[in-house]
Design a protein around this motif. Structure first.
Motif, PDB file in Angstrom:
ATOM      1  N   VAL A  29       0.848  -1.187   0.000  1.00  0.00           N
ATOM      2  CA  VAL A  29       0.000   0.000   0.000  1.00  0.00           C
ATOM      3  C   VAL A  29       0.885   1.239   0.000  1.00  0.00           C
ATOM      4  CG1 VAL A  29      -1.804   1.284   1.189  1.00  0.00           C
ATOM      5  CG2 VAL A  29      -1.803  -1.217   1.263  1.00  0.00           C
ATOM      6  N   THR A  30       0.600   2.161  -0.912  1.00  0.00           N
ATOM      7  CA  THR A  30       1.309   3.436  -0.969  1.00  0.00           C
ATOM      8  C   THR A  30       0.376   4.530  -0.469  1.00  0.00           C
ATOM      9  OG1 THR A  30       2.602   2.692  -2.870  1.00  0.00           O
ATOM     10  CG2 THR A  30       2.513   5.065  -2.452  1.00  0.00           C
ATOM     11  N   TYR A  31       0.838   5.281   0.509  1.00  0.00           N
ATOM     12  CA  TYR A  31       0.016   6.320   1.119  1.00  0.00           C
ATOM     13  C   TYR A  31       0.520   7.705   0.726  1.00  0.00           C
ATOM     14  CZ  TYR A  31      -1.632   2.655   4.333  1.00  0.00           C
ATOM     15  OH  TYR A  31      -2.170   1.522   4.873  1.00  0.00           O
ATOM     16  N   ARG A  32      -0.415   8.631   0.569  1.00  0.00           N
ATOM     17  CA  ARG A  32      -0.109  10.055   0.542  1.00  0.00           C
ATOM     18  C   ARG A  32      -1.069  10.725   1.509  1.00  0.00           C
ATOM     19  NH1 ARG A  32       0.478  11.547  -5.926  1.00  0.00           N
ATOM     20  NH2 ARG A  32       2.413  10.389  -6.304  1.00  0.00           N
ATOM     21  N   ASN A  33      -0.578  11.742   2.195  1.00  0.00           N
ATOM     22  CA  ASN A  33      -1.396  12.357   3.232  1.00  0.00           C
ATOM     23  C   ASN A  33      -1.195  13.866   3.232  1.00  0.00           C
ATOM     24  OD1 ASN A  33      -1.368  13.384   6.312  1.00  0.00           O
ATOM     25  ND2 ASN A  33      -2.957  11.835   6.036  1.00  0.00           N
ATOM     26  N   ILE A  34      -2.263  14.588   3.537  1.00  0.00           N
ATOM     27  CA  ILE A  34      -2.196  16.047   3.578  1.00  0.00           C
ATOM     28  C   ILE A  34      -3.219  16.551   4.586  1.00  0.00           C
ATOM     29  CG2 ILE A  34      -3.929  16.465   1.784  1.00  0.00           C
ATOM     30  CD1 ILE A  34      -2.173  18.686   0.709  1.00  0.00           C
ATOM     31  N   THR A  35      -2.919  17.669   5.226  1.00  0.00           N
ATOM     32  CA  THR A  35      -3.873  18.307   6.132  1.00  0.00           C
ATOM     33  C   THR A  35      -4.130  19.733   5.663  1.00  0.00           C
ATOM     34  OG1 THR A  35      -3.194  16.984   8.044  1.00  0.00           O
ATOM     35  CG2 THR A  35      -4.355  19.045   8.496  1.00  0.00           C
ATOM     36  N   LEU A  36      -5.394  20.048   5.465  1.00  0.00           N
ATOM     37  CA  LEU A  36      -5.823  21.393   5.092  1.00  0.00           C
ATOM     38  C   LEU A  36      -6.805  21.902   6.145  1.00  0.00           C
ATOM     39  CD1 LEU A  36      -6.389  20.798   1.277  1.00  0.00           C
ATOM     40  CD2 LEU A  36      -4.536  22.113   2.297  1.00  0.00           C
ATOM     41  N   HIS A  37      -7.123  23.180   6.060  1.00  0.00           N
ATOM     42  CA  HIS A  37      -8.017  23.784   7.046  1.00  0.00           C
ATOM     43  C   HIS A  37      -9.244  24.354   6.340  1.00  0.00           C
ATOM     44  CE1 HIS A  37      -4.625  23.378   9.741  1.00  0.00           C
ATOM     45  NE2 HIS A  37      -3.884  24.049   8.867  1.00  0.00           N
ATOM     46  N   ALA A  38     -10.368  24.255   7.012  1.00  0.00           N
ATOM     47  CA  ALA A  38     -11.623  24.764   6.452  1.00  0.00           C
ATOM     48  C   ALA A  38     -12.384  25.526   7.521  1.00  0.00           C
ATOM     49  CB  ALA A  38     -12.471  23.614   5.921  1.00  0.00           C
ATOM     50  N   PRO A  39     -12.858  26.722   7.215  1.00  0.00           N
ATOM     51  CA  PRO A  39     -13.669  27.458   8.183  1.00  0.00           C
ATOM     52  C   PRO A  39     -15.098  26.932   8.192  1.00  0.00           C
ATOM     53  CG  PRO A  39     -13.483  28.736   6.180  1.00  0.00           C
ATOM     54  CD  PRO A  39     -12.678  27.482   5.964  1.00  0.00           C
TER      55      PRO A  39
END
Length: 600
Positions: A29-39
């Motif tokens: 399994v190949t993972y990519r991850n990101i965290t963004l913000h939402a109001p």
């Protein structure tokens, strides 16, 4: 007592159900991850307040699953927003999202008020993972994602912006047209309190008070440029859609033939009406007046058909001639009825014609993507004829109109079956392939229609589109086993109506014109792209032309047929596999509240 004992004995003899065994396997399994913000907005003690959610998105190789975990729990539409976000990301990037699984983890300090306003930022996260892009960490965005990639309107812009500024953000992307927000203000005059709304310039307010730079964005590609300095090349078509010589050479003779038939049918109807006694009845039920109105409608539609033919709108001409023929045949049937022919005799003749048309549509072989369209359209029209044949109207004239419609609709089955013989076939497809496409698009239609229904219930918009979507979805389900080509196109129509239900939320005025122009470009580009792969999207072209004919009269009808055209042409193109799109470097410019500009 004996019956009970026998029942107990029978149950005892049934095999016991057992749980399935545990399976264990390994896979890479190949993972990519990101965290963004939402109001978002949450309900506080003194009303609504802005909060900032963290949206962590993980992508891994998989099979098209989308999972959502929220803390604390949020409303149901978050799942629909995530599913749609992934689908739009696939459309924008040209990547097959069915090869991946996505997990969205949404965390907030307080339960947020429901609404799809995080759809845009979810889409941004999915695009960044698919393209391996790093977004800015000082930018935040609000806006629902529409199926066409545009950013839809949301509420609470000002409190969301305040929360974003307090969280240390420098830039705030909002949907186009939402820089002005209205706030309710109370004014006291003696013992009375009056409430009225005053406009607030959100852009200026947030910049003056917090130094937060606000920018309106129209679609996710524009937002991508601000977040990453990359975007995808705008897809436009410079080639004509409805003036190709071979299209005119084939459709023009058919239009001429159908208009001639409509002329002859009208003449017969007029002749019969002039020589038949039809009672006038009462003001609220005037048979002669109704039949006379249908004769006038037949003539008006015939005039429109001839005008469209002269102006090379061939599909529109055929459609108006078809409407004329229905009304003319209704007049003829009504005259027969009042001259002594019973409805059962008329029904018997129509039933035989509908049965023959259904058999022809069901048995005509599909050899490739051109005949798939023509046979699918023929099957849909045969089903439509059958529905009108089997209606149970009590009023004799209502029944006769349904029979007239069924008879003329059954005739259109042969128009479509014959059309496929005039075009070069492209790309073979067998029944297994058709059934697979029908199943794939039916599954997606179920998902997007349910989501559109939820949003429509929440906002009060778009109920007619949702109703239309459910009708097409029911047709798709009914036809899946026996008429898979019809089922495929029923599902595409359900998806198109669901998409419009979502995209039309809050739309009015200039926004409708913008949406029509956008839909026009998407449809024409999809048609050209299909042609570039040697697929003639004849059904899409026909719907596109029909939509074009409504542009100055009915924006909603235009949008509907443009959307049908896009869905069909895009399905044909994607049936040959996905073609990844290329990114281009972009310099996005944001203007501050004092008029200065920053490029980043």
């Amino acid at each position: 007592m004996k019956k009970i004992a026998l029942l107990i004995l029978a149950i005892a003899m049934l095999p016991l159900a057992s749980a399935s065994p545990i399976h264990e396997w390994e896979r890479n399994v190949t993972y990519r991850n990101i965290t963004l913000h939402a109001p978002a907005v949450a309900e506080g003690s003194n009303g609504y307040v802005g909060v900032v959610m963290d949206i962590n998105v993980t992508m891994m190789n998989g099979s098209g699953n989308v999972f959502v975990v929220t803390s604390p729990l949020t409303q149901l539409d978050m799942q629909g927003s995530a599913r749609l976000a992934v689908d739009v990301a696939g459309m924008v990037t040209g990547r097959d999202v069915g090869e991946y699984d996505f997990l969205f983890q949404v965390e907030s300090d307080a339960p947020v008020v429901g609404g799809p306003s995080a759809g845009g930022i979810m889409t941004m996260g999915a695009i960044c993972l698919l393209m391996n892009l790093e977004p800015r960490d000082d930018m935040i965005m609000t806006g629902m994602i529409n199926p066409d990639g545009s950013i839809g309107p949301v509420g609470g812009i000002l409190p969301k912006g305040e929360a974003a500024a307090e969280a240390g953000m420098h830039y705030f992307l909002i949907p186009k047209g939402q820089s002005i927000e209205y706030q309710t203000v109370a004014e006291r005059s003696g013992p009375f309190v009056f409430y009225h709304k005053v406009p607030v310039n959100v852009t200026q307010e947030l910049y003056d008070n917090y130094g937060l730079i606000v920018k309106e964005v129209e679609d996710i590609n524009e937002a991508l440029a601000y977040f990453t300095n990359y975007s995808f090349k705008e897809e436009t078509s410079t080639m004509p859609v409805i003036t190709a010589d071979y299209y005119q050479d084939i459709m023009k003779p058919l239009a001429e033939h159908v208009v001639q038939e409509a002329n002859e049918s009208y003449e017969r109807a007029h002749f019969s009406f002039e020589r038949t006694y039809i009672p006038t009845g009462y003001p609220w039920n005037n048979p002669r007046g109704r039949v006379s109105n249908s004769l006038s409608t037949a003539k008006d539609a015939l005039d429109d058909a001839e005008l469209a033919l002269d102006n090379a709108f061939y599909y529109y001409s055929i459609s108006k001639a078809f409407q004329s023929k229905i009304n003319s045949l209704f007049v003829i049937h009504a005259c027969q009825y009042y001259n002594g022919t019973d409805i059962e005799t008329i029904y018997h003749n129509v039933s035989a014609a509908v049965s023959d048309a259904m058999q022809a549509a069901a048995e005509t072989p599909i050899n490739g993507l051109v005949s798939l369209q023509c046979v699918g359209a023929a099957q849909q029209r045969a089903c439509d004829a059958e529905r009108h044949l089997n209606t149970s109207a009590r009023d004799p004239l209502d029944r006769l109109y349904d029979l007239s419609y069924a008879m003329e609709r059954s005739g259109t089955v042969y128009w479509w079956l014959n059309l496929s013989t005039h075009f070069n076939e492209s790309y073979e497809i067998n029944e297994t392939g058709i059934s697979g496409l029908a199943e794939k698009y039916y599954d997606y239609a179920q998902s997007i229609v349910s989501y559109a229904d939820i949003l429509s219930e929440e906002t009060g918009y778009s109920r007619q589109f949702v109703t239309n979507a459910y009708e097409s979805l029911n047709d798709a389900q009914s036809n899946k086993e026996t008429l898979s080509a019809a089922s495929l196109f029923d599902s595409l129509e359900a998806i198109a109506n669901a998409n419009l239900a979502i995209e039309m939320i809050g739309a009015s005025g200039d926004m409708l014109q913008d949406k029509m122009n956008r839909s026009d470009q998407m449809a024409s580009y999809a048609i050209q792209r299909a042609r570039n792969t040697s697929i003639e999207p004849i059904l899409a072209v026909s719907y596109y032309e029909f939509g074009k004919s409504f542009e100055l009269q009915d924006v909603v009808s235009t949008l509907t047929y443009y959307k049908y055209a896009y869905m069909i042409a895009n399905m044909l193109y994607l049936s040959r596999g996905y073609q990844p799109k290329e990114l281009q470097k972009t310099e996005a410019v944001l203007s501050e509240g004092d008029g200065n500009a920053h490029t980043f």
